[in-house]
Write an enzyme that holds these catalytic residues in place. Sequence first.
Site, PDB file in Angstrom:
ATOM      1  N   ARG A  57      94.190  24.723 127.496  1.00 10.87           N
ATOM      2  CA  ARG A  57      94.694  25.120 128.810  1.00 10.87           C
ATOM      3  C   ARG A  57      93.994  24.374 129.942  1.00 10.87           C
ATOM      4  NH1 ARG A  57      93.464  30.635 129.053  1.00 10.87           N
ATOM      5  NH2 ARG A  57      91.759  30.158 130.446  1.00 10.87           N
ATOM      6  N   TYR A 110     111.630  24.581 151.406  1.00  6.72           N
ATOM      7  CA  TYR A 110     112.363  24.863 150.171  1.00  6.72           C
ATOM      8  C   TYR A 110     112.493  26.385 150.037  1.00  6.72           C
ATOM      9  CZ  TYR A 110     112.950  24.696 145.038  1.00  6.72           C
ATOM     10  OH  TYR A 110     113.394  24.830 143.758  1.00  6.72           O
ATOM     11  N   ASP A 182     104.355  19.893 151.337  1.00  8.55           N
ATOM     12  CA  ASP A 182     105.253  19.595 150.216  1.00  8.55           C
ATOM     13  C   ASP A 182     105.804  18.187 150.479  1.00  8.55           C
ATOM     14  OD1 ASP A 182     107.443  19.330 148.488  1.00  8.55           O
ATOM     15  OD2 ASP A 182     107.941  21.470 148.569  1.00  8.55           O
TER      16      ASP A 182
END
Length: 390
Positions: A57, A110, A182
């Site tokens: 992980r 978004y 973003d």
Amino acid sequence: MSKTKKPGKHATRLSHAGRDPARFHGFVNTPIYRGSTVLYPTLDTLLADDQEYSYGRLGTPTVRALQDALAELEGGHATLLTPSGLSAIATAIQSFVSSGDHILVSDSVYRPTRRFCDTVLKRLGVTTTYYDPVIGGGIAELLTERTQLVFTESPGSQTFEVQDIPAIAEAAHAAGAEVIMDNTWATPLFFRPFDHGVDVVVHAATKYIVGHADAMLGVITTAESAAGPVAKTHDILGLCPGPEDVYLGLRGLRTMQVRLQRHQESALALADWLAQRPEVERVIHPARPDHPGHALWKRDFLGSSGLFAIALKPVSHKALAAMVDGLDLFGMGYSWGGYESLILPFDPTAYRTATTWQVEGPALRLHVGLEDIEDLKADLDAGFARLASA
Ligand SMILES: *Cc1c(COP(=O)(O)O)cnc(C)c1O
């Protein structure tokens, strides 16, 4: 980080960043590592946690290869991967807020970013104020003592407002807030967020980095000052993308510059062609001089990608359906950034709160793929003929 005016140098890095063939018997590409357990040779190495990899992980050579490549390309301090663009956004935001805090989010983000703020963050006691994306330095008036971050996305999703990122960053930093951006539309090749004061950059790598519509992947890259909180939150939330998807991110990255060059040229050519059409009310593309954000785009961006919008003159639902249903090359569906052209109707009226969307006819978002431009024009031309006769 030195300021770079052209994507040229970054294009060279695309071929070499994050690779170490000597480590993999000379094979050019870092292989796909699958794995959870990583063995420690001795009790002492285990107790000291003294080796490069410790658990699946927390990173594999495949993951680190893409992280290193993206950190180098973006000019950031560190990069972390997540299973989607949306999880990158949610993780970046959560890294800086606690109950009672406030954040500022562009009204043109978004839409799922907004849903995260309005549900999970709200439940945790973090309040969101949406601001006009073109507010620039005026954001200073919205910053409070509790404002931990300003979230930006430029150009805005669907409506393509260009934000004055340096002015927003200056005001945010003066008030002690972080700036998250973003940068999915421009990619690290066409906008350099760290040169403009951004602290944390997120990407939906699902789009142009993967570039073939065949994987979901998110990226968070941090300036040195913001790296600690993001790394900690990312670790605690247990985010790790699948090895195949990470590999597809690496694979896509190598050709991103040539793909984007073509997306850019074709989108601009198609935008010019659409601007001449009698059915089109307005073309919304920041690299066109008639876009209200064009001067800012020209000042800060190094190029434009394949995604833009048009507003049609008012037509019936039936006529619009006749146009889009019969398209042969433009597919209808969510996402973008792959090699294929897409078209999508949109209407942000229902959920924007700080600004209003003033367009009378239907709006369409186009992603211009790598097909021949004349074929794309012919496809839309036939669509307009169906629209007219419906
Ligand atoms: C698609 C998109 C996202 C979300 O990415 P996923 O990988 O689909 O979760 C975030 N931001 C922008 C601007 C996008 O277009």
